[in-house]
Design an enzyme around this catalytic site. Structure first.
Site, mmCIF file in Angstrom:
data_model
loop_
_atom_site.group_PDB
_atom_site.id
_atom_site.type_symbol
_atom_site.label_atom_id
_atom_site.label_comp_id
_atom_site.label_asym_id
_atom_site.label_seq_id
_atom_site.Cartn_x
_atom_site.Cartn_y
_atom_site.Cartn_z
ATOM 1 N N LYS A 270 0.835 -1.199 0.000
ATOM 2 C CA LYS A 270 0.000 0.000 0.000
ATOM 3 C C LYS A 270 0.871 1.251 0.000
ATOM 4 O O LYS A 270 0.387 2.355 -0.181
ATOM 5 C CB LYS A 270 -0.965 -0.019 1.180
ATOM 6 C CG LYS A 270 -0.317 -0.017 2.535
ATOM 7 C CD LYS A 270 -1.369 -0.029 3.621
ATOM 8 C CE LYS A 270 -0.673 -0.119 4.978
ATOM 9 N NZ LYS A 270 -1.592 -0.297 6.076
ATOM 10 N N ARG A 271 2.163 1.077 0.227
ATOM 11 C CA ARG A 271 3.094 2.209 0.180
ATOM 12 C C ARG A 271 3.866 2.253 -1.135
ATOM 13 O O ARG A 271 4.914 2.880 -1.239
ATOM 14 C CB ARG A 271 4.081 2.136 1.351
ATOM 15 C CG ARG A 271 3.393 2.255 2.675
ATOM 16 C CD ARG A 271 4.358 2.417 3.834
ATOM 17 N NE ARG A 271 3.605 2.420 5.076
ATOM 18 C CZ ARG A 271 3.195 1.326 5.720
ATOM 19 N NH1 ARG A 271 3.520 0.145 5.243
ATOM 20 N NH2 ARG A 271 2.493 1.402 6.824
#
Ligand code: GLU
Length: 511
Positions: A270-271
């Site tokens: 998600k990063r």
């Protein structure tokens, strides 16, 4: 099972923002449900109170709405015949405790009174004995404090005294567990690899393992679609269905492939730093103080986002790539979902948006562009804004690029691309452009042909070339843009002449 109505649920836990992998799970479930005229249900799996995040549920609901993949039953969508659809509320119905009791009575689950310290000690003991994956299972449970090792009296005493306990699944030793997955085919696992999963926690809450099964049975779910990370738990789930005597109503399973990083090395994080969002909408994580940008806020069209997700791990078996939601419904099948991970492609994601941008009419684009124009303090006639959209859309992926690419349509330039000026502006330029202004002024009709003719005329009369890039820079300030004649036509005769005059003045006083 045979003629069971098709009912699929999306069952997220409200533990944070719903990332795009979660949206894909919802999408595939939705597609299959709709294809078979079935139901699509939203169930909120909030039994883990320690991981509950405020706002996550609303975020999930808003995301599904934005994507247009709306459940016809469930939390936030008017509930339905199986209300409530939030597991914390369903606990009050007593259904989880009832099924757990049934498993205990049938000898397939047991009470375990072990404290955290005792569990830690067990883990250390097993590690010291070089056990690869230490777990509470058919072997290790024999040395723990549970209703299998304690006498009936002792167990009763502990229960009566209110001693904290969990209920665990009693997994048999060395048994073959076989199950079918629609995407992966037959999967065979030996029960030795399966741990005695906790079914009810000490706070009386069911774990995911028990709760989702009870709910899938109760809600008459026909197909359970979820991420690959749940595959290792599936054998335990098979046993639970079997021990509850509910194998006949067990949903068909489909474990979706992972979404991989763009280079194919590992799971997409998600990063991720590719510059493409990982979340459908903006999300702020209060626990870590991290914010994540959303597809919506980055200017993606929901149709493009959904189309891109649809192709992430599924393919139609034809070269077609652009699918409306309705077309996806018609074409979708689990047979065409890949077993192996699907690589996320940031460039392709932008490409999808571009395709949808090009499909929009100038009027639709103008409506989307309008707020951006307002923000920048400019206004113009609708037909003019539509004209700008027509010219700038070809090179753009997003409407929010229109301003950077076409602000000069609304604001006359005050500076001129220096590189082009340095290269092209010479002692003849002033004379040539003064003549061009004269020729333009004399025109009664202002279109691509008359503009072209005026340029040719100027060249004949001055015996010099009218440098078109210079003409572009003098009228727009920028070195690049749409076809020059189209640009001049849209700007209009008066405006072009005004801009040329002011450019000549500026460049003259600078030289
Ligand atoms: N609550 C689970 C999750 O958040 C759902 C898994 C399932 O669909 O069974 O992933």
């Amino acid at each position: 099972m045979e003629n069971k109505r098709v009912r699929l649920r999306f069952a997220p836990s409200p533990t944070g923002g719903l990332h795009m992998g979660g949206v894909r799970t919802a999408l595939f479930s939705y597609l299959f449900a709709k294809k078979h005229n079935g139901d699509f249900i939203l169930r909120i799996e909030d039994t883990d109170q320690t991981r509950y995040v405020k706002g996550a549920e609303e975020y999930i609901i808003e995301s599904l709405k934005w994507c247009g993949i709306e459940p016809n039953e469930g939390v936030g969508f008017g509930d339905g015949p199986h209300a409530p659809y939030r597991q914390s509320e369903r606990k009050e119905l007593g259904i989880y405790a009832k099924y757990s009791k049934q498993l205990i009575d049938g000898g397939h689950a047991y009470y375990a009174f072990d404290t955290n310290e005792e569990l830690d000690a067990m883990r250390k003991r097993l590690e010291a004995a070089k056990v690869v994956a230490p777990q509470y299972n058919s072997v290790s449970r024999q040395n723990m404090r549970n209703s299998l090792t304690l006498s009936e009296d002792e167990v009763k005493k502990l229960l009566d005294a209110g001693t904290p306990y969990v209920v665990r699944l009693k997994v048999p030793r060395n048994e073959e567990i076989r199950f079918h997955d629609i995407i992966r085919g037959w999967v065979v696992v030996n029960s030795t690899q399966v741990d005695d999963k906790v079914l009810l926690k000490s706070d009386g809450m069911p774990t995911y393992h028990l709760a989702h099964i009870v709910d899938d049975i109760d809600m008459e779910i026909s197909h359970a679609v979820r991420g690959e990370e749940w595959l290792p738990s599936a054998p335990a789930h098979i046993l639970i269905y079997r021990y509850l005597g509910k194998e006949d109503v067990m949903p068909k399973l489909a474990h979706l492939p992972l979404i991989l990083k763009p280079d194919g090395n590992g799971k997409l994080s998600k990063r991720d730093k590719s510059g493409i969002p990982m979340f459908p909408l903006n999300w702020f994580d209060e626990r870590t103080n991290e914010s994540y940008v959303g597809y919506r806020e980055s200017g993606f069209f929901p149709e493009a986002f959904v189309n891109m997700l649809g192709m992430l791990g599924w393919n139609p078996g034809t070269p077609q790539e652009i699918f409306s939601l309705q077309e996806l419904i018609e074409a979708f099948s689990f047979e065409r979902v890949n077993k192996s991970g699907a690589k996320f492609d940031p460039e392709k994601t932008k490409w999808f948006n571009q395709q949808y941008l090009r499909k929009k009419s100038d009027a639709e684009l103008a409506e989307l562009f309008l707020p951006i124009l307002k923000e920048n303090g400019v206004s113009a006639e609708t037909s003019y804004i539509e004209g700008v959209c027509r010219l700038v859309k070809e090179k753009a992926h997003f409407v929010n690029e229109f301003w950077a690419g076409g602000s000069y349509f609304f604001i006359a330039p005050t500076s001129y691309d220096e590189k082009v000026i340095a290269k092209k502006w010479n002692e003849n330029s002033k004379g040539v452009f003064t003549k061009l202004i004269e020729e333009f002024t004399a025109l009664n009709v202002w279109d691509a042909t008359t503009i072209h003719n005026a340029i040719v005329e100027t060249e004949t009369k001055t015996s010099a070339k009218v440098d078109l890039q210079l003409l572009r820079v003098l009228t727009s300030g920028a070195a690049g843009g749409p076809a020059i004649h189209d640009m001049l036509v849209l700007l209009g005769k008066e405006e072009v002449i005004k801009r040329l005059n002011s450019a000549l003045q500026t460049l003259n006083s600078n030289s």
